[in-house]
Write an enzyme that holds these catalytic residues in place. Structure first.
Site, PDB file in Angstrom:
ATOM      1  CD  GLU A  66      -2.936   1.396   1.050  1.00  0.00           C
ATOM      2  OE1 GLU A  66      -3.845   0.847   1.685  1.00  0.00           O
ATOM      3  OE2 GLU A  66      -3.120   2.027  -0.010  1.00  0.00           O
ATOM      4  CB  SER A  70       0.205   1.480  -6.681  1.00  0.00           C
ATOM      5  OG  SER A  70       1.231   0.873  -5.919  1.00  0.00           O
ATOM      6  CB  SER A  71      -3.502  -0.713  -3.324  1.00  0.00           C
ATOM      7  OG  SER A  71      -3.778   0.486  -2.626  1.00  0.00           O
ATOM      8  CB  VAL A  72       0.778  -4.329  -4.717  1.00  0.00           C
ATOM      9  CG1 VAL A  72       1.104  -5.637  -5.421  1.00  0.00           C
ATOM     10  CG2 VAL A  72       1.439  -3.164  -5.444  1.00  0.00           C
ATOM     11  CG  ASP A 177      11.424   4.922  -5.669  1.00  0.00           C
ATOM     12  OD1 ASP A 177      12.192   5.289  -4.742  1.00  0.00           O
ATOM     13  OD2 ASP A 177      10.220   4.680  -5.479  1.00  0.00           O
TER      14      ASP A 177
HETATM   15  P1  ADP Z   1       4.495   1.468  -5.378  1.00  0.00           P
HETATM   16  O1  ADP Z   1       4.615   2.213  -6.646  1.00  0.00           O
HETATM   17  O2  ADP Z   1       3.246   1.754  -4.645  1.00  0.00           O
HETATM   18  O3  ADP Z   1       5.722   1.524  -4.527  1.00  0.00           O
HETATM   19  P2  ADP Z   1       5.389  -1.164  -6.154  1.00  0.00           P
HETATM   20  O4  ADP Z   1       5.311  -1.561  -7.581  1.00  0.00           O
HETATM   21  O5  ADP Z   1       6.723  -0.805  -5.619  1.00  0.00           O
HETATM   22  O6  ADP Z   1       4.323  -0.030  -5.870  1.00  0.00           O
HETATM   23  O7  ADP Z   1       4.785  -2.319  -5.270  1.00  0.00           O
HETATM   24  C1  ADP Z   1       4.599  -2.118  -3.882  1.00  0.00           C
HETATM   25  C2  ADP Z   1       4.930  -3.392  -3.140  1.00  0.00           C
HETATM   26  O8  ADP Z   1       4.073  -4.444  -3.586  1.00  0.00           O
HETATM   27  C3  ADP Z   1       6.329  -3.884  -3.378  1.00  0.00           C
HETATM   28  O9  ADP Z   1       7.247  -3.289  -2.494  1.00  0.00           O
HETATM   29  C4  ADP Z   1       6.186  -5.361  -3.131  1.00  0.00           C
HETATM   30  O10 ADP Z   1       6.211  -5.640  -1.739  1.00  0.00           O
HETATM   31  C5  ADP Z   1       4.779  -5.657  -3.637  1.00  0.00           C
HETATM   32  N1  ADP Z   1       4.856  -6.116  -5.024  1.00  0.00           N
HETATM   33  C6  ADP Z   1       4.851  -5.361  -6.139  1.00  0.00           C
HETATM   34  N2  ADP Z   1       4.938  -6.115  -7.239  1.00  0.00           N
HETATM   35  C7  ADP Z   1       5.013  -7.389  -6.807  1.00  0.00           C
HETATM   36  C8  ADP Z   1       5.136  -8.665  -7.465  1.00  0.00           C
HETATM   37  N3  ADP Z   1       5.166  -8.765  -8.794  1.00  0.00           N
HETATM   38  N4  ADP Z   1       5.197  -9.770  -6.702  1.00  0.00           N
HETATM   39  C9  ADP Z   1       5.135  -9.691  -5.360  1.00  0.00           C
HETATM   40  N5  ADP Z   1       5.023  -8.525  -4.692  1.00  0.00           N
HETATM   41  C10 ADP Z   1       4.959  -7.391  -5.398  1.00  0.00           C
HETATM   42 MG    MG Z   2       7.601   0.821  -4.755  1.00  0.00          MG
END
Ligand code: ADP
Ligand code: MG
Ligand code: ZN
Length: 543
Positions: A66, A70-72, A177
């Site tokens: 989070e 974005s939220s993942v 980043d």
């Molecule tokens: P933000 O732009 O919000 O930082 P990120 O792309 O860095 O988004 O993703 C945030 C977090 O989500 C990452 O630090 C990681 O912990 C998790 N994450 C992102 N992509 C993946 C992935 N493909 N597989 C597993 N975890 C992921």
């Molecule tokens: Mg990130």
């Protein structure tokens, strides 16, 4: 590859689904056993509502990330016959600029899917909601494992990071980043993935078409509408990749909007008289507040031309509701952005980024990799903890030397004024002291109380640490050390026994030589990813 920018469609779109198998086969247990927090459950429901086509394809299990932008989510794909496939769904904040989103996606589709660069499987859009579906890589928390990593694991980690950086740099992508949370590491499987191109920019000859647009957008301030500078009484809140700063005694920086700096929160004050500081080509660290708490040392920023633009683009009377919050109000959404790209997390920013040098290259990612390496060698994370760029710059100076920093800045057209001279540190001595494996520092036992690995080597927040490691004049005068080195500053599990076992007792000079070349203050001579891969530090490793 143009076709892969599936952001105009409401239907899912496959991006070479076979290509990315970066997947960890790590178990889902952790997620499945967790009772979802009510908030997470709600978010998942909302996501299904916002992007209904997800419901046909995925079972969204949990939220795993989070951020501001974005939220993942962790999901499983229901389409496939056979074992469930784990997918990471990145839901971008709906206010993200379409070009920004498309560029992030294009980085993943064009450069991703190999050499430790995350790829993409699908992308979904419904109205302004965009969801990027990626192979899921289960990964460790950097802080959790930092002090249990063997020296060999650290070598492998860095090697694989450089592999990813070499790949994206070949495509003319500057990630901007690079930090542990954007470099996923599955320790058990020895899998790695560089993620998050949300701040990426292109080099002048970038192969990522959309990054050309992102870059020009960032550099033509008048075109952007979504970055903010707000003057609120005596304070200016800035956000946007080029947020400039003018500061008086106690500058702090606030960012709130789009992806200006991840995790940064700060505010900027105007001069005492309420006026913006005068412009000059000088970054003045003279009165920079080095250690927070009290008014130890403060720094002024004078940056070329940028501030004037800020002033002129921000009606002084204009205030907004999102000041000092994480939200983005409509006023801020309509603001302009500024000149030099500034993004990332202060503690990982290269000196040329911190001083807002407009000509930034892939070398900035190498600096960030150097900061990660510094954490790995010293056992401290974050290594630098600064809420704003000048504090970060001052912290860099105490490691790399003030004269050296000033000298290097000259090469990229910035002058820095510094009231006190601080010498450069010997990197080996520094890291060994922070790890507690030098002979002068008492060994830490597992039950020793004290700062752990999560205590930054540098911090603004705490003021009680000893500063025996580096006696900066600031530290002596203020009693509030910028430098937070202290004898107990690593994880409690550390001891000499494991140091020897894990290879930490005999870290070769090559490690510190590579670190030195990564933390080269001059971006022009800083080591490249390709050169780093063939550095003697990795002598018995192959691509
Ligand atoms: P933000 O732009 O919000 O930082 P990120 O792309 O860095 O988004 O993703 C945030 C977090 O989500 C990452 O630090 C990681 O912990 C998790 N994450 C992102 N992509 C993946 C992935 N493909 N597989 C597993 N975890 C992921
Ligand atoms: Mg990130
Ligand atoms: Zn606002």
């Amino acid at each position: 590859m143009e076709a892969s920018l599936g952001i105009q469609m409401d239907e899912p779109m496959a991006f070479s689904p076979q290509r990315d198998q970066v997947q960890a086969d790590g178990s889902l247990k952790k997620h499945e056993q967790n009772f979802k927090l009510p908030g997470v459950k709600k978010d998942i429901e909302k996501l299904y509502e916002a992007v209904p086509q997800l419901g046909n394809l995925f079972k969204i299990k949990d939220k795993i990330g989070e951020g501001t932008f974005s939220s993942v989510y962790l999901a499983t794909a229901q389409l496939q016959v056979g074992p469930e496939e784990k997918i990471a769904l990145k839901h971008l904040i709906p206010t993200s600029h379409p070009i920004r989103i498309a560029a992030e996606l294009q980085c993943l589709t064009v450069a991703g899917g190999q050499d430790n660069v995350m790829g993409v499987k699908y992308c979904f859009r419904k109205n302004d909601h965009v969801v990027i579906a990626m192979p899921y890589l289960e990964h460790e928390s950097f802080l959790d494992i930092l002090n249990s990593l063997s020296f060999q694991e650290v070598r492998e980690y860095m090697f694989n990071l450089f592999k990813a950086l070499k790949r994206i740099h070949q495509f003319g992508i500057v990630h901007r980043d690079v930090k542990p949370s954007n470099f996923l590491y599955n320790r058990r499987l020895k899998k790695y993935a560089l993620v998050d191109f949300g701040l990426a920019q292109g080099t002048h000859d970038t192969k990522i078409e959309l990054l050309k647009f992102v870059q020009s957008e960032a550099q033509q301030e008048s075109y952007s509408q979504n970055k903010s500078h707000v003057i609120t009484g005596n304070k200016i809140s800035l956000s946007g990749p080029a947020a400039p700063k003018e500061s008086d005694q106690q500058p702090t920086v606030k960012t709130s909007v789009k992806r200006p700096y991840t995790n940064a929160q700060s505010q900027i004050k105007q001069g005492k008289d309420g006026k913006l500081m005068k412009q000059s080509k000088t970054v003045d660290v003279l009165s920079r507040k080095l250690a927070t708490k009290k008014k130890a040392i403060s720094t002024k920023v004078m940056n070329s031309g940028v501030m004037r633009k800020t002033a002129s683009s921000c009606p002084a009377s204009l205030t907004c509701d999102c000041y000092a919050t994480d939200k983005v109000c409509s006023i801020c959404l309509s603001r302009r952005q500024q000149v030099a790209p500034r993004a990332g997390t202060p503690g990982f920013r290269a000196p040329e980024v911190l001083t807002k040098c407009p000509n930034q290259t892939t070398a900035i990612d190498m600096w960030s990799a150097g900061v990660i390496f510094l954490s790995l060698l010293s056992g401290r994370y974050p290594f630098y903890k600064a809420s704003d760029d000048l504090t970060a710059l001052a912290q860099i100076m105490t490691i790399r030397g003030s004269r050296e920093t000033i000298q290097a800045a000259k090469t990229f057209g910035k002058s820095i004024l510094c009231s006190k001279e601080v010498p450069a540190q010997d990197l080996r001595r520094l890291c060994e002291k922070l790890r507690g494996i030098d002979s002068n520092t008492p060994q830490l036992t597992s039950d020793t109380q004290g700062p752990a690995s999560h205590d930054p080597a540098f911090s603004e927040k705490t003021d009680h640490k000893a500063s025996h490691l580096i006696q900066t004049p600031q530290a002596q005068h203020s009693g509030d050390s910028l430098y937070k080195g202290d004898s107990g500053g690593r994880a409690g599990s550390w001891n000499t026994g494991t140091a020897d076992l894990e290879g930490w007792g005999e870290v070769p000079d090559e490690a510190y030589d590579l670190l030195d070349k990564l933390l080269d203050l001059n971006p022009a001579s800083r080591i490249t990813a390709e050169a780093a891969l063939s550095h003697p530090f990795f002598k018995d490793m192959s691509l």
